[in-house]
Design a protein around this motif. Structure first.
Motif, short mmCIF file in Angstrom:
data_model
loop_
_atom_site.label_atom_id
_atom_site.label_comp_id
_atom_site.label_asym_id
_atom_site.label_seq_id
_atom_site.Cartn_x
_atom_site.Cartn_y
_atom_site.Cartn_z
N UNK A 196 0.84 -1.20 0.00
CA UNK A 196 0.00 0.00 0.00
C UNK A 196 0.87 1.26 0.00
N UNK A 197 1.88 1.27 0.84
CA UNK A 197 2.78 2.42 0.93
C UNK A 197 3.52 2.63 -0.39
N UNK A 198 4.09 1.55 -0.92
CA UNK A 198 4.85 1.68 -2.16
C UNK A 198 3.99 2.26 -3.28
N UNK A 199 2.74 1.80 -3.38
CA UNK A 199 1.87 2.32 -4.44
C UNK A 199 1.60 3.80 -4.23
N UNK A 200 1.42 4.21 -2.98
CA UNK A 200 1.13 5.61 -2.71
C UNK A 200 2.30 6.52 -3.08
N UNK A 201 3.52 6.00 -3.13
CA UNK A 201 4.67 6.82 -3.52
C UNK A 201 4.77 6.99 -5.03
N UNK A 202 3.91 6.33 -5.77
CA UNK A 202 3.90 6.43 -7.24
C UNK A 202 2.89 7.49 -7.66
N UNK A 203 3.24 8.75 -7.43
CA UNK A 203 2.31 9.86 -7.61
C UNK A 203 1.73 9.94 -9.02
N UNK A 204 2.52 9.60 -10.02
CA UNK A 204 2.04 9.71 -11.39
C UNK A 204 0.94 8.70 -11.70
N UNK A 205 0.73 7.70 -10.81
CA UNK A 205 -0.36 6.73 -11.00
C UNK A 205 -1.67 7.22 -10.38
N UNK A 206 -1.67 8.33 -9.65
CA UNK A 206 -2.87 8.80 -8.96
C UNK A 206 -4.09 8.97 -9.86
N UNK A 207 -3.95 9.43 -11.12
CA UNK A 207 -5.14 9.57 -11.96
C UNK A 207 -5.90 8.25 -12.18
N UNK A 208 -5.27 7.11 -11.93
CA UNK A 208 -5.95 5.82 -12.06
C UNK A 208 -7.01 5.61 -10.98
N UNK A 209 -6.85 6.29 -9.83
CA UNK A 209 -7.81 6.06 -8.75
C UNK A 209 -8.29 7.34 -8.04
N UNK A 210 -7.72 8.48 -8.34
CA UNK A 210 -8.20 9.73 -7.75
C UNK A 210 -8.89 10.55 -8.84
N UNK A 211 -10.21 10.62 -8.77
CA UNK A 211 -11.01 11.19 -9.85
C UNK A 211 -10.72 12.67 -10.12
N UNK A 256 3.07 15.27 -12.26
CA UNK A 256 4.40 15.10 -12.83
C UNK A 256 5.41 15.15 -11.70
N UNK A 257 6.20 14.10 -11.58
CA UNK A 257 7.23 14.03 -10.54
C UNK A 257 8.43 14.83 -11.04
N UNK A 258 8.74 15.94 -10.36
CA UNK A 258 9.85 16.80 -10.78
C UNK A 258 11.18 16.34 -10.19
N UNK A 316 2.88 -0.71 -8.46
CA UNK A 316 3.42 -0.44 -9.80
C UNK A 316 4.86 0.07 -9.72
N UNK A 317 5.32 0.35 -8.52
CA UNK A 317 6.68 0.84 -8.30
C UNK A 317 6.81 1.21 -6.84
N UNK A 318 7.96 1.77 -6.49
CA UNK A 318 8.19 2.15 -5.09
C UNK A 318 9.29 3.20 -5.02
#
Length: 148
Positions: A17-32, A38-40, A140-142
């Protein structure tokens, strides 16, 4: 400032759960409300969100991050801040708690905050996170860096 606190229990280990939450660019898949992130760099993200038909862009910085425990952030304009915490319930179950503080702008956002529309949206999106991570069974990453 409007405040939201929502919790969801997910059937994955705390590290997943933690690792997925660190994948900010994946947020559009579950945060409407998130159009894109974009990770700078390791601690800086550029957000593009749409809430109540209003599009907003802001830069957020990770202020605190501890693997398998918490991720906290604040926007550069100080209109948004939040923290997500991860609580191990068992080897295969985790409680994820999100607290968001944000400054509504304009009539639509202010009315939405007053009537709890934003609270309902976060609750719904946490359910989408649950479905996303449980259906995959793996992150999907960490990024397991420590900040703050």
């Amino acid at each position: 400032m409007a405040s939201i606190i929502q919790t969801v229990d997910v059937s994955v280990p705390v590290s997943t759960a933690y690792n997925q939450w660190t994948q900010f660019e994946s947020f559009p898949h579950f945060l409407s409300y998130v159009q894109s992130i974009t990770q700078l760099d390791d601690t800086t993200n550029r957000w593009n969100v749409k809430i109540g038909g209003v599009e907003r862009k802001f830069t957020a910085r990770i202020t605190e991050q501890h693997p398998d425990e918490r991720v906290a952030w604040k926007s550069d304009d100080e209109d948004h801040a939040g923290v997500v915490t991860f609580h191990r319930l068992s080897d295969t179950e985790t409680r994820v708690t999100v607290q968001l503080d944000w400054k509504p702008e304009g009539f639509v956002e202010t009315v939405g905050a007053v009537f709890g529309v934003d609270d309902h949206a976060v609750k719904k999106d946490l359910q989408k996170f649950k479905e996303f991570i449980e259906s995959r069974g793996a992150e999907t990453g960490a990024w397991r860096g420590d900040v703050g």
